[in-house]
Design a protein around this motif. Structure first.
Motif, PDB file in Angstrom:
ATOM      1  N   GLY A   1      23.596  14.434 -18.175  1.00 41.00           N
ATOM      2  CA  GLY A   1      23.882  13.622 -16.996  1.00 41.00           C
ATOM      3  C   GLY A   1      23.589  14.354 -15.704  1.00 41.00           C
ATOM      4  O   GLY A   1      23.040  13.768 -14.745  1.00 41.00           O
ATOM      5  N   VAL A   2      23.930  15.644 -15.645  1.00 41.08           N
ATOM      6  CA  VAL A   2      23.661  16.431 -14.434  1.00 41.08           C
ATOM      7  C   VAL A   2      22.155  16.595 -14.232  1.00 41.08           C
ATOM      8  O   VAL A   2      21.656  16.545 -13.093  1.00 41.08           O
ATOM      9  CB  VAL A   2      24.364  17.797 -14.504  1.00 41.08           C
ATOM     10  N   PHE A   3      21.405  16.802 -15.311  1.00 39.03           N
ATOM     11  CA  PHE A   3      19.940  16.867 -15.222  1.00 39.03           C
ATOM     12  C   PHE A   3      19.393  15.606 -14.558  1.00 39.03           C
ATOM     13  O   PHE A   3      18.528  15.666 -13.666  1.00 39.03           O
ATOM     14  CB  PHE A   3      19.320  16.999 -16.618  1.00 39.03           C
ATOM     15  N   PHE A   4      19.872  14.451 -15.006  1.00 38.05           N
ATOM     16  CA  PHE A   4      19.365  13.175 -14.487  1.00 38.05           C
ATOM     17  C   PHE A   4      19.675  13.037 -12.999  1.00 38.05           C
ATOM     18  O   PHE A   4      18.797  12.721 -12.193  1.00 38.05           O
ATOM     19  CB  PHE A   4      19.980  12.014 -15.272  1.00 38.05           C
ATOM     20  N   VAL A   5      20.915  13.285 -12.618  1.00 40.01           N
ATOM     21  CA  VAL A   5      21.335  13.149 -11.219  1.00 40.01           C
ATOM     22  C   VAL A   5      20.573  14.134 -10.326  1.00 40.01           C
ATOM     23  O   VAL A   5      20.102  13.785  -9.237  1.00 40.01           O
ATOM     24  CB  VAL A   5      22.858  13.353 -11.088  1.00 40.01           C
ATOM     25  N   GLY A   6      20.441  15.388 -10.784  1.00 41.59           N
ATOM     26  CA  GLY A   6      19.741  16.396  -9.994  1.00 41.59           C
ATOM     27  C   GLY A   6      18.277  16.059  -9.788  1.00 41.59           C
ATOM     28  O   GLY A   6      17.745  16.196  -8.675  1.00 41.59           O
ATOM     29  N   ALA A   7      17.591  15.619 -10.859  1.00 39.77           N
ATOM     30  CA  ALA A   7      16.174  15.273 -10.741  1.00 39.77           C
ATOM     31  C   ALA A   7      15.969  14.091  -9.805  1.00 39.77           C
ATOM     32  O   ALA A   7      15.033  14.064  -8.992  1.00 39.77           O
ATOM     33  CB  ALA A   7      15.603  14.957 -12.118  1.00 39.77           C
ATOM     34  N   LEU A   8      16.856  13.095  -9.881  1.00 36.86           N
ATOM     35  CA  LEU A   8      16.746  11.934  -9.006  1.00 36.86           C
ATOM     36  C   LEU A   8      17.007  12.333  -7.548  1.00 36.86           C
ATOM     37  O   LEU A   8      16.326  11.862  -6.628  1.00 36.86           O
ATOM     38  CB  LEU A   8      17.749  10.862  -9.448  1.00 36.86           C
TER      39      LEU A   8
ATOM     40  N   ALA B   1      20.127  21.157  -1.652  1.00 42.15           N
ATOM     41  CA  ALA B   1      21.362  20.749  -2.328  1.00 42.15           C
ATOM     42  C   ALA B   1      21.072  20.132  -3.693  1.00 42.15           C
ATOM     43  O   ALA B   1      21.745  20.432  -4.688  1.00 42.15           O
ATOM     44  CB  ALA B   1      22.131  19.766  -1.455  1.00 42.15           C
ATOM     45  N   ALA B   2      20.047  19.265  -3.766  1.00 36.85           N
ATOM     46  CA  ALA B   2      19.705  18.619  -5.036  1.00 36.85           C
ATOM     47  C   ALA B   2      19.182  19.637  -6.042  1.00 36.85           C
ATOM     48  O   ALA B   2      19.483  19.550  -7.241  1.00 36.85           O
ATOM     49  CB  ALA B   2      18.672  17.524  -4.797  1.00 36.85           C
ATOM     50  N   ARG B   3      18.408  20.592  -5.567  1.00 37.37           N
ATOM     51  CA  ARG B   3      17.913  21.637  -6.459  1.00 37.37           C
ATOM     52  C   ARG B   3      19.072  22.497  -6.972  1.00 37.37           C
ATOM     53  O   ARG B   3      19.049  22.963  -8.111  1.00 37.37           O
ATOM     54  CB  ARG B   3      16.895  22.523  -5.727  1.00 37.37           C
ATOM     55  N   PHE B   4      20.092  22.709  -6.140  1.00 36.12           N
ATOM     56  CA  PHE B   4      21.274  23.449  -6.577  1.00 36.12           C
ATOM     57  C   PHE B   4      21.977  22.692  -7.705  1.00 36.12           C
ATOM     58  O   PHE B   4      22.359  23.288  -8.724  1.00 36.12           O
ATOM     59  CB  PHE B   4      22.226  23.656  -5.402  1.00 36.12           C
ATOM     60  N   VAL B   5      22.146  21.373  -7.557  1.00 38.39           N
ATOM     61  CA  VAL B   5      22.770  20.556  -8.606  1.00 38.39           C
ATOM     62  C   VAL B   5      21.939  20.617  -9.882  1.00 38.39           C
ATOM     63  O   VAL B   5      22.474  20.777 -10.991  1.00 38.39           O
ATOM     64  CB  VAL B   5      22.925  19.096  -8.135  1.00 38.39           C
ATOM     65  N   LEU B   6      20.627  20.515  -9.739  1.00 36.24           N
ATOM     66  CA  LEU B   6      19.750  20.615 -10.903  1.00 36.24           C
ATOM     67  C   LEU B   6      19.901  21.975 -11.573  1.00 36.24           C
ATOM     68  O   LEU B   6      19.876  22.093 -12.802  1.00 36.24           O
ATOM     69  CB  LEU B   6      18.303  20.399 -10.464  1.00 36.24           C
TER      70      LEU B   6
END
Length: 489
Positions: free
Chosen positions: A104-111, A124-129
């Motif tokens: 789920g985190v992979f999906f959210v981060g990539a989006l 920030a998105a790359r950090f989540v990914l």
């Protein structure tokens, strides 16, 4: 139980998992491996895609050398946090549940990366990914190691490394195709990034029907469930014997006290394992491998390739990584881990030295461009064929069952922080002292890493996880100085 027997060549071999097993056991084991290693595919794609996306992203977002480093390395900083969090979560909640959450985190981060309107959101998105990448780097190898029989552990765990480099190859190839089809249109890098959402969905759906790790279940005294899982991937007799060994070790660990953070820090033999594990993690990164994975297109452009040609030529790095990993998988159950790691280091040191020499001495043009490409390919052959497979396999092997997630996670934090620092400073180093001197720094660091492996790293091949744990426990309890290597140690 020691399931090893003499193989006739001075080594040991474990009784085959399929002996007396019902139909479908090997098929089930293969399915578990394929599904879990989609985490490795995502790891590889999300770390490799920045290689081709960065030049286009730099134009659209107005990146400087500093912000280029921030965009690249924010994923690595997230991975450091994700590694330790994922390790502790997998110890507490289970390997399977943790992988489901990571999907789920992979999906959210990539989006988030795909839709990022500016540099701050992209960082920030790359950090989540990165949280997902770090968690997967720890949890997937541990899950595979704990599901695998001893005689196939090397091959099955390193399938994850194969999927990592396959993900990087997929990223390099899709980058080149997308760039050629829509290179002049705005936001082409967004199409490169959005592809990563697809394997995230596959991973989540697949792990819904996968079993939990039998060793994690046993560590929680859920022995009936552990036996049920083992019977899915072993013969009945082998499953019962293996559970008896795992149960006996779990009882011994229970007598020694809780496995919390205080207990881990207070146990001298575990401290020694942490030292070795963190050292192995640094060894894998100090070669500078990910400078080629993240900045390979820039390195080839600086060497003399045109931008489009550099994107296409960079595919060679991905291809050789995949082919070398196949060789590494074949070697791992035939060659001891420690000599294989040292051979890989010697090869990468030579390739790094030649990259620096060629960049410094050859005149600009096709000759220098192809010479540097040949050396990056050679470097990756040794790195991905020896160093990287052995690193992730050893980190999944050396820690005891109850603290395996924590120990592997802590070592992976060191790995990702080293990766982060290198990724952050590499553009500035190249800008300040040139690519040749930058690679000479990696040569010097790699020589020190080789000395560390020779002095401290133990051999792990040919043992069940329980036998290996007992050996390391005895070894590090009896002596705080690791013997100078001779034979298998």
């Amino acid at each position: 139980m020691d399931v090893r027997h003499d193989s006739g060549n001075g080594g040991t071999r474990t009784a085959e998992v399929t002996e007396g097993a019902p139909p479908g056991v090997s098929r089930r084991l293969r399915l578990v491996t394929v599904v879990a290693t989609f985490g490795g595919l995502l790891f590889g794609y999300d770390t490799g895609v920045i290689n081709g996306a960065l030049p286009y992203m730099a134009d659209d977002l107005g990146l400087t050398p500093l912000t280029e480093g921030m965009v690249t390395s924010s994923l690595l900083l997230g991975a450091a946090l994700g590694a330790v969090t994922g390790g502790r979560l997998s110890d507490a909640r289970g390997r399977r549940r943790t992988i489901l959450a990571l999907a789920g985190v992979f999906f959210v981060g990539a989006l988030g990366c795909t839709l990022a309107p500016d540099t701050a959101v992209m960082v920030a998105a790359r950090f989540v990914l990165g949280l997902a990448v770090g968690g997967a780097s720890v949890t997937v190898p541990v899950y595979l190691a704990e599901v695998s029989p001893a005689e196939r552990r090397g091959a099955l765990v390193t399938r994850n490394e194969l999927m990592i480099v396959s993900g990087q190859l997929l990223a390099f190839t899709s980058n080149a195709v997308i760039a050629r089809v829509g290179g002049e249109s705005g936001g082409v890098w967004r199409w490169m990034l959005v592809i990563a959402t697809l394997p995230a969905v596959v991973l989540w759906c697949g792990m819904l029907v996968m079993p939990e790790s039998p060793r994690w279940l046993a560590s929680k005294a859920r022995f009936g469930e552990a036996l049920e899982v083992l019977r899915q991937v072993r013969s009945r007799q082998r499953a019962e014997a293996e559970l008896a060994e795992v149960s006996a070790l779990a009882a011994e660990e229970e007598r020694e006290g809780p496995g919390g953070r205080q207990g881990k820090g207070a146990t001298p033999w575990l401290r020694r394992l942490m030292f070795v594990g963190c050292g192995i993690a640094i060894v894998q990164q100090i070669t500078g491998v990910n400078t080629i994975m993240y900045y390979g297109t820039r390195i080839l452009t600086d060497a003399g390739f045109a931008s489009d040609s550099a994107l296409t030529a960079n595919i060679a790095n991905g291809v050789i990584s995949v082919l070398a990993t196949f060789v590494g998988i074949w070697l791992l159950d035939r060659v001891d881990r420690r000599p294989m790691l040292m051979a890989g280091q010697i090869g990468t040191i030579a390739a790094l030295l030649l990259i620096g020499v060629f960049s410094l001495t050859l005149p600009a043009g096709d000759g220098r461009a192809y010479a540097v490409l040949a050396m990056t390919v050679t470097f990756l052959a040794f790195q991905q064929g020896a160093i990287s497979p052995v690193t992730w396999l050893m980190l999944s092997e050396i820690f005891p069952t109850r603290t395996r997630g924590f120990g592997t996670g802590a070592a992976a934090v060191v790995l990702w922080l080293t990766n982060f620092l290198i990724g952050l400073v590499f553009p500035s180093l190249v800008s300040g002292i040139g690519i040749s001197r930058t690679f000479f720094l990696f040569v010097a660091a790699s020589v020190l890493a080789l000395a560390f492996v020779r002095r401290y790293v133990p051999e792990t091949r040919g043992r069940t996880l329980e036998t290996l744990e007992a050996e390391l426990r005895t070894r590090y309890r009896n002596s705080f100085a690791v013997h100078r290597p001779s034979g298998r140690w």
